[in-house]
Design a protein around this motif. Sequence first.
Motif, short mmCIF file in Angstrom:
data_model
loop_
_atom_site.label_atom_id
_atom_site.label_comp_id
_atom_site.label_asym_id
_atom_site.label_seq_id
_atom_site.Cartn_x
_atom_site.Cartn_y
_atom_site.Cartn_z
N LEU A 19 0.83 -1.20 0.00
CA LEU A 19 0.00 0.00 0.00
C LEU A 19 0.86 1.25 0.00
O LEU A 19 0.63 2.19 -0.77
CB LEU A 19 -0.92 -0.01 1.23
N ILE A 20 1.89 1.28 0.84
CA ILE A 20 2.78 2.44 0.91
C ILE A 20 3.51 2.64 -0.41
O ILE A 20 3.62 3.77 -0.92
CB ILE A 20 3.79 2.28 2.06
N ILE A 21 3.98 1.54 -1.01
CA ILE A 21 4.70 1.64 -2.29
C ILE A 21 3.81 2.24 -3.37
O ILE A 21 4.21 3.18 -4.08
CB ILE A 21 5.19 0.24 -2.74
N PHE A 22 2.60 1.74 -3.49
CA PHE A 22 1.71 2.21 -4.56
C PHE A 22 1.21 3.63 -4.29
O PHE A 22 0.99 4.40 -5.23
CB PHE A 22 0.53 1.25 -4.74
N LYS A 23 1.05 3.99 -3.02
CA LYS A 23 0.65 5.37 -2.72
C LYS A 23 1.79 6.35 -3.02
O LYS A 23 1.54 7.46 -3.49
CB LYS A 23 0.20 5.47 -1.26
N LEU A 24 3.02 5.94 -2.75
CA LEU A 24 4.16 6.78 -3.13
C LEU A 24 4.22 6.93 -4.65
O LEU A 24 4.48 8.02 -5.17
CB LEU A 24 5.46 6.17 -2.61
N ALA A 25 3.98 5.83 -5.36
CA ALA A 25 3.98 5.88 -6.83
C ALA A 25 2.90 6.84 -7.33
O ALA A 25 3.14 7.65 -8.23
CB ALA A 25 3.77 4.48 -7.40
N ASN A 26 1.70 6.75 -6.75
CA ASN A 26 0.61 7.66 -7.14
C ASN A 26 0.97 9.11 -6.86
O ASN A 26 0.70 10.00 -7.68
CB ASN A 26 -0.67 7.30 -6.37
N PHE A 27 1.56 9.36 -5.71
CA PHE A 27 1.93 10.73 -5.35
C PHE A 27 2.93 11.31 -6.36
O PHE A 27 2.75 12.44 -6.84
CB PHE A 27 2.54 10.75 -3.94
N LEU A 28 3.95 10.53 -6.69
CA LEU A 28 4.96 11.02 -7.63
C LEU A 28 4.36 11.22 -9.02
O LEU A 28 4.68 12.20 -9.71
CB LEU A 28 6.14 10.05 -7.68
N ALA A 29 3.50 10.30 -9.43
CA ALA A 29 2.86 10.45 -10.74
C ALA A 29 2.01 11.72 -10.79
O ALA A 29 1.99 12.42 -11.81
CB ALA A 29 2.00 9.23 -11.05
N SER A 30 1.33 12.03 -9.68
CA SER A 30 0.50 13.24 -9.63
C SER A 30 1.35 14.50 -9.70
O SER A 30 0.84 15.57 -10.06
CB SER A 30 -0.34 13.25 -8.35
N LYS A 31 2.65 14.38 -9.36
CA LYS A 31 3.57 15.51 -9.41
C LYS A 31 4.29 15.61 -10.75
O LYS A 31 5.18 16.45 -10.92
CB LYS A 31 4.60 15.40 -8.28
N GLY A 32 3.92 14.73 -11.68
CA GLY A 32 4.50 14.80 -13.01
C GLY A 32 5.70 13.91 -13.26
O GLY A 32 6.32 13.97 -14.33
N TYR A 33 6.06 13.08 -12.29
CA TYR A 33 7.17 12.15 -12.48
C TYR A 33 6.75 11.03 -13.43
O TYR A 33 5.57 10.65 -13.49
CB TYR A 33 7.59 11.53 -11.15
N ASP A 34 7.71 10.50 -14.16
CA ASP A 34 7.51 9.33 -15.01
C ASP A 34 7.74 8.10 -14.13
O ASP A 34 8.89 7.77 -13.81
CB ASP A 34 8.49 9.37 -16.18
N VAL A 35 6.67 7.44 -13.71
CA VAL A 35 6.75 6.38 -12.70
C VAL A 35 6.52 5.02 -13.34
O VAL A 35 5.60 4.81 -14.13
CB VAL A 35 5.72 6.61 -11.57
N ASN A 36 7.40 4.08 -12.95
CA ASN A 36 7.31 2.71 -13.45
C ASN A 36 7.35 1.74 -12.27
O ASN A 36 8.12 1.93 -11.32
CB ASN A 36 8.48 2.42 -14.40
N ILE A 37 6.52 0.71 -12.31
CA ILE A 37 6.58 -0.37 -11.34
C ILE A 37 7.12 -1.60 -12.06
O ILE A 37 6.52 -2.09 -13.02
CB ILE A 37 5.21 -0.66 -10.72
N LEU A 38 8.28 -2.07 -11.62
CA LEU A 38 8.94 -3.19 -12.27
C LEU A 38 8.85 -4.42 -11.38
O LEU A 38 9.37 -4.43 -10.26
CB LEU A 38 10.41 -2.84 -12.53
N VAL A 39 8.22 -5.46 -11.89
CA VAL A 39 8.12 -6.74 -11.18
C VAL A 39 9.27 -7.61 -11.63
O VAL A 39 9.41 -7.92 -12.82
CB VAL A 39 6.76 -7.43 -11.47
#
Length: 350
Positions: A19-39
Motif C-alpha cells: 500500500l505504501i509503495i503504490f501510494k508513493l507511486a501515485n503521489f509522484l505520478a501526480s507531481k509529473g514524475y515518469d513512474v514505473n513499477i517493475l516486477v
Amino acid sequence: MKVTFVVKTIPRKIGGGPLIIFKLANFLASKGYDVNILVVKPDMWARAHLPEVFRKLLVRLSVKLRPKWIELDSRIKKNVVFSDEERVEISDAIIATAVDTAEFVYNLPDINGKKYYLIQDYENWVLPDSKVQNTYGFGMTNITVSKWLSSIVDKYSLSQSINISNGIDTSIFYLRKKLTERPPHSIVFQYRSNYSKGGKYAINVAKRVYELYDDVEINVISNEKRPSDFPEYFNFYQNISQEEVATINNNSTLFLCTSVDEGFGLPGLEAMACGCVVVSTDYTGVHEYAIDKYNALLSPVCDVNALVTNIQTVFENEELKQNLSKNGINTGYDSSFENVAKRFEKIIHK
C-alpha cells in the motif's frame, strides 16, 4: 524525472507494505514524475506446474490487471522481467522495496539510475538474518519507515539511513462519529494468520471480553477467508476498501492490536485517527506513534490477560477513554501520508 519501484509481485490482497509503495507511486505520478513499477523474477503461478511460456503470459496478465484494491494513476507503467539478463529501462532513481529485490537492484549497472532501498520491516522471515543484514550494506541509499529500523540498518550500512516515518491518508481516516455515539463495548481488530501479527492472541482476547460483556460488538477485518473456528458473534469483513475500514473504525470504541513483531503497524494509527482507543501489545514498531497512557494502553507481547485488563480499563473509565481518544486523534492528524510522500520526494530528487 523517471522513477522505478522494483517489486517482487503485485499482490491480489491489500497489505501495508505494498500500500505504501503504490501510494508513493501515485503521489509522484501526480507531481509529473515518469513512474514505473517493475516486477522482477516473479514466482507467481510457479506452483501450477504450467509450461513456462504459459506461466509468463499469466504473470504479465496478472500484473496488467492488478492491483484491484487501490486505483493506480493511469500514467504509471508496469513491466516484468523474468531474469537478471533481461534489459531494465534506465531511470533517474530506481528503488528496491523489499529484501528480495535489494540484490537485483544492487547488481544493476549504475547507468540504470541512482539506487535506493525502501526498508519497511526487518524481513528475516524472507531471508536469514545474515543475508538481510548484508542487503543494508550494499551501498544504496537506505530509507526506513521507523526509527527502530534505522537503528538496526545503520549497524550494517555504509552510510546513515534516512527515516521518513510512515503516514496515513487523513482524507479517509478521520473522526466521523464521536465516541459517545458508538456502542460503548465495541472492538475492532485486523486479523492475519501469520505469527508476527499475533492473530491467535486477538481471538483469545476477544473471546475473553465476550465472557465479561455480553453486549460487546466484535468487528474483525481481514484479507483472508473467515476461519472455520471463528465464533458466530465475530462480525467478519473480508477484503474491504480503506473507506469501509474507516467506517468500521468510526463505529467501534476500541482498536485491538496483538502484533508480536512488525516494522510499524499502520492499522493502529489509522484507528487512532478515527477516534478509536488503541489497546496494543508493546511490540517494537508501535512506539513510532503510540505512547502508553497518553494515546494508547500498551502491554507485554503475547500477554492475553494484560490485554483483557486494559480493555476493561478503557470500558470502565470514561475520562481515560476520552483522553486517550483525543490524543490519538491528534497523533493521527499529525501523521499525514502527504507529509511522508513529500519527504520521500525530497530524498530522491536530490
